[in-house]
Design an enzyme around this catalytic site. Sequence first.
Site, PDB file in Angstrom:
ATOM      1  CB  THR A 116      -0.909   0.021   1.249  1.00 47.82           C
ATOM      2  OG1 THR A 116      -1.572   1.274   1.331  1.00 47.82           O
ATOM      3  CG2 THR A 116      -0.121  -0.163   2.530  1.00 47.82           C
ATOM      4  CE1 TYR A 139      -4.244  -2.742   5.021  1.00 44.17           C
ATOM      5  CE2 TYR A 139      -3.693  -0.426   4.671  1.00 44.17           C
ATOM      6  CZ  TYR A 139      -3.946  -1.674   4.165  1.00 44.17           C
ATOM      7  OH  TYR A 139      -3.895  -1.899   2.817  1.00 44.17           O
TER       8      TYR A 139
END
Length: 327
Positions: A116, A139
């Site tokens: 990401t 996360y």
Amino acid sequence: MAARVLVTGGAGYIGSFCARALTAAGYEVVVADDLSSGHPEAVDCRLVELDLRDRAGLGRLLGEGFDGVVHLAGLISVGESFEAPGRYVDVNVRGSLSLLDAMREHGVDCLVFSSTCALYAPSDEALDEDVALAPLSPYAETKLLIERAIELVRRQGLRAYCLRYFNAAGAAADASLGEAHAPETHLIPIAIERASRGQPLVVFGDDYPTPDGTCVRDYVHVLDLAEAHVRAMERLLAGAPGEALNLGTGRGASVREIAALVSRCLGRELAVELGPRRLGDQPSLVARATRASRSLDWTPRWGLEDIVASACAWHRAPRYGPGRGAA
Ligand code: UFG
């Protein structure tokens, strides 16, 4: 004989597009998914229900013989990761370590990992792969831990691309696959849902240092993302070592711009209401994706208007997920 590829998380949003694109490119694809959030209806190849932390089960599956793995399985909610960081470490990191271990045991040395752009430290500039890494959420921290583990395992012969997605969005052109999270946290599907119900979109903060004060993101069509996975796997199987690559378009759009686009696409008013900032949000995340373009010969084919139009078409009659039958 067709190369065999395992797609973990292949019943999820991006995973289902990757599995389909790999199949279309001639690979024999098997999906492994624990179905905690994925949809079996989104899978049109063999589906094995499996939690990656089940090392024995994973060993049995990889023991069937695979040439490569595309690894997308994991928890993806930034907000939830602040409430349950241990769970994110357990599912994302332990699951990935189990996968790396099973791949080593069975001699599978090609990996495409779903990473990401949320790894990057806040910056006003478009982001290339060399800017500092400083994840703002548990996360994103788990994704960084996994990238680091992959780097270490390279010394044992692993070849891997870590694909750092910017904001995945959009649906299949024929609306046969699309985004169906429960609960939905992503901006475009939420904006479509709110506009369709005549409800306002809550904007999480409008005092960011961006042109209109709302957060700027680089939305990339999920079909383009899937194509990048196919190219990455092709190159790994041909012997490329792999690397970390940004997958974005280089174009940023603010929350207000997205609201306006959704409203125009649906031909419905979408009121915008100001809410507080959301924990872990970066003001601006826009890719400089020249490395992916060079390494994978990959350029996004779809623009923001296509993304929003396809997401709106999917939302009208989703084939699976929480909105099914609601339209
Ligand atoms: N937003 C709103 N209102 C909403 C929903 C979102 O204002 O109701 C804003 C967010 O604050 C953010 C922008 O819209 O500024 C985009 O939010 P998304 O939740 O759609 O996506 P994120 O940018 O938070 O995406 C991040 C990372 C991805 C990661 C994803 C995990 O950029 O890499 O979270 O779901 F995969």
